[in-house]
Motif scaffolding. Sequence first.
Motif, PDB file in Angstrom:
ATOM      1  N   SER A   1       0.802  -1.274  -0.184  1.00 56.58           N
ATOM      2  CA  SER A   1       0.151   0.017   0.074  1.00 56.58           C
ATOM      3  C   SER A   1       0.763   1.231  -0.130  1.00 56.58           C
ATOM      4  N   ARG A   2       1.951   1.077   0.406  1.00 55.74           N
ATOM      5  CA  ARG A   2       3.031   2.310   0.404  1.00 55.74           C
ATOM      6  C   ARG A   2       2.970   2.889  -1.074  1.00 55.74           C
ATOM      7  N   THR A   3       2.936   1.934  -2.055  1.00 55.68           N
ATOM      8  CA  THR A   3       2.955   2.529  -3.429  1.00 55.68           C
ATOM      9  C   THR A   3       2.088   3.471  -3.919  1.00 55.68           C
ATOM     10  N   MET A   4       0.695   3.490  -3.196  1.00 54.40           N
ATOM     11  CA  MET A   4      -0.231   4.217  -3.555  1.00 54.40           C
ATOM     12  C   MET A   4      -0.191   5.673  -3.255  1.00 54.40           C
ATOM     13  N   LYS A   5       0.845   6.004  -2.304  1.00 50.35           N
ATOM     14  CA  LYS A   5       0.799   7.504  -2.215  1.00 50.35           C
ATOM     15  C   LYS A   5      -0.387   8.396  -1.966  1.00 50.35           C
ATOM     16  N   ASP A   6      -0.397   9.409  -2.680  1.00 51.75           N
ATOM     17  CA  ASP A   6      -1.915  10.011  -2.733  1.00 51.75           C
ATOM     18  C   ASP A   6      -2.712   9.669  -3.907  1.00 51.75           C
ATOM     19  N   ALA A   7      -2.524   8.522  -4.449  1.00 50.64           N
ATOM     20  CA  ALA A   7      -3.438   8.439  -5.969  1.00 50.64           C
ATOM     21  C   ALA A   7      -4.932   8.401  -5.626  1.00 50.64           C
TER      22      ALA A   7
ATOM     23  N   GLY B   1       0.981   2.214  -8.414  1.00 49.83           N
ATOM     24  CA  GLY B   1       2.240   2.998  -8.649  1.00 49.83           C
ATOM     25  C   GLY B   1       2.743   3.195  -9.980  1.00 49.83           C
ATOM     26  N   MET B   2       2.511   1.904 -11.026  1.00 54.98           N
ATOM     27  CA  MET B   2       2.810   2.215 -12.327  1.00 54.98           C
ATOM     28  C   MET B   2       1.739   2.770 -12.871  1.00 54.98           C
ATOM     29  N   ARG B   3       0.455   2.624 -12.764  1.00 59.95           N
ATOM     30  CA  ARG B   3      -0.839   3.088 -13.604  1.00 59.95           C
ATOM     31  C   ARG B   3      -0.904   2.202 -14.880  1.00 59.95           C
ATOM     32  N   ARG B   4      -0.502   0.906 -14.682  1.00 58.67           N
ATOM     33  CA  ARG B   4      -0.597  -0.066 -15.856  1.00 58.67           C
ATOM     34  C   ARG B   4      -1.759  -1.011 -15.454  1.00 58.67           C
ATOM     35  N   PHE B   5      -3.174  -0.334 -15.889  1.00 59.96           N
ATOM     36  CA  PHE B   5      -4.314  -0.768 -15.640  1.00 59.96           C
ATOM     37  C   PHE B   5      -4.537  -2.139 -16.491  1.00 59.96           C
ATOM     38  N   GLY B   6      -4.110  -2.486 -17.776  1.00 62.53           N
ATOM     39  CA  GLY B   6      -4.037  -3.787 -18.383  1.00 62.53           C
ATOM     40  C   GLY B   6      -3.316  -4.700 -17.441  1.00 62.53           C
ATOM     41  N   ALA B   7      -2.323  -4.549 -17.069  1.00 61.96           N
ATOM     42  CA  ALA B   7      -1.473  -5.555 -16.242  1.00 61.96           C
ATOM     43  C   ALA B   7      -1.897  -5.730 -14.819  1.00 61.96           C
ATOM     44  N   GLY B   8      -2.763  -4.622 -14.290  1.00 60.31           N
ATOM     45  CA  GLY B   8      -3.206  -4.894 -13.337  1.00 60.31           C
ATOM     46  C   GLY B   8      -4.606  -5.690 -13.302  1.00 60.31           C
TER      47      GLY B   8
ATOM     48  N   ASN C   1     -11.449  -2.804 -11.875  1.00 65.63           N
ATOM     49  CA  ASN C   1     -10.080  -2.839 -12.642  1.00 65.63           C
ATOM     50  C   ASN C   1     -10.398  -3.018 -14.065  1.00 65.63           C
ATOM     51  N   ILE C   2     -11.236  -4.125 -14.677  1.00 65.15           N
ATOM     52  CA  ILE C   2     -11.168  -4.023 -16.124  1.00 65.15           C
ATOM     53  C   ILE C   2     -11.973  -2.930 -16.604  1.00 65.15           C
ATOM     54  N   TRP C   3     -13.022  -2.380 -15.975  1.00 61.43           N
ATOM     55  CA  TRP C   3     -13.810  -1.203 -16.548  1.00 61.43           C
ATOM     56  C   TRP C   3     -12.963   0.007 -16.650  1.00 61.43           C
ATOM     57  N   VAL C   4     -11.956   0.250 -15.435  1.00 56.98           N
ATOM     58  CA  VAL C   4     -11.005   1.353 -15.563  1.00 56.98           C
ATOM     59  C   VAL C   4      -9.921   1.058 -16.725  1.00 56.98           C
ATOM     60  N   TRP C   5      -9.549   0.074 -16.948  1.00 56.08           N
ATOM     61  CA  TRP C   5      -8.490  -0.450 -18.039  1.00 56.08           C
ATOM     62  C   TRP C   5      -9.454  -0.022 -19.353  1.00 56.08           C
ATOM     63  N   LEU C   6     -10.553  -0.356 -19.410  1.00 53.97           N
ATOM     64  CA  LEU C   6     -11.141  -0.304 -20.887  1.00 53.97           C
ATOM     65  C   LEU C   6     -11.612   1.072 -21.248  1.00 53.97           C
ATOM     66  N   LYS C   7     -12.020   1.786 -20.111  1.00 52.07           N
ATOM     67  CA  LYS C   7     -12.563   3.133 -20.264  1.00 52.07           C
ATOM     68  C   LYS C   7     -11.375   4.276 -20.071  1.00 52.07           C
ATOM     69  N   ASN C   8     -10.285   4.031 -19.729  1.00 51.89           N
ATOM     70  CA  ASN C   8      -9.266   4.825 -19.394  1.00 51.89           C
ATOM     71  C   ASN C   8      -7.834   4.619 -20.217  1.00 51.89           C
TER      72      ASN C   8
ATOM     73  N   LYS D   1      -6.507  10.258  -3.859  1.00 50.57           N
ATOM     74  CA  LYS D   1      -7.035  11.618  -3.408  1.00 50.57           C
ATOM     75  C   LYS D   1      -6.707  12.529  -4.888  1.00 50.57           C
ATOM     76  N   THR D   2      -5.957  12.073  -5.890  1.00 54.19           N
ATOM     77  CA  THR D   2      -5.332  12.635  -6.812  1.00 54.19           C
ATOM     78  C   THR D   2      -5.898  12.155  -8.306  1.00 54.19           C
ATOM     79  N   TRP D   3      -5.106  11.593  -9.074  1.00 51.54           N
ATOM     80  CA  TRP D   3      -5.376  11.162 -10.350  1.00 51.54           C
ATOM     81  C   TRP D   3      -6.465  10.054 -10.387  1.00 51.54           C
ATOM     82  N   TYR D   4      -6.588   9.029  -9.373  1.00 56.27           N
ATOM     83  CA  TYR D   4      -7.640   8.185  -9.423  1.00 56.27           C
ATOM     84  C   TYR D   4      -9.054   8.631  -9.473  1.00 56.27           C
ATOM     85  N   LYS D   5      -9.131   9.716  -8.725  1.00 59.69           N
ATOM     86  CA  LYS D   5     -10.493  10.353  -8.725  1.00 59.69           C
ATOM     87  C   LYS D   5     -11.000  10.672  -9.991  1.00 59.69           C
TER      88      LYS D   5
END
Length: 161
Positions: A22-28, A99-106, A149-156, A30-34
């Motif tokens: 979870s340390r890799t989430m930082k402020d995600a 951390g890497m914002r790799r939605f497909g790999a996620g 996760n799959i939705w986020v990957w396909l829509k973003n 609260k920021t870009w994930y929103k």
Amino acid sequence: MSEYVKIAAAVMVPFIGGFASSRTMKDATKTWYKALDRPPWTPPNWVFPPMWASLYTAMGYASYLTWRDGGGFDGAMVPLSTYAASLALNWAWTPVFFGMRRFGAGAAIIVSYLGVVCATTYLYYPINATASYLMMPLIAWVSLASSVNIWVWLKNKDKSA
């Protein structure tokens, strides 16, 4: 060694890796994930800490029951190995997705995680049915998380690294 110490040790294992991951989430969150296009069934952020605390507790206790009733690591090697693989996938997902914002790999990791959790649950049952039942909420949660996760990957795709 006291049985309580063994239970506590088994329960702590998922928490240790989960905390480190979870340390890799930082402020995600609260920021870009929103700003991502997320499905309407995405749980609110406040749900995640208590949900993972209860899931990690159940997972750890289930592993203890399997270890105890399966004859230790020698007797329960296969189900405990699948459990270890599930932990590795669980801990890998957050750094890859957040951390890497790799939605497909996620998505690949979380769907694999779901499969390994299902296999672990199946393998626990003949050793200790309660251990298997303790894994059911995890299957439900990871199914939900996989769909998000799959939705986020396909829509973003434009926002993925």
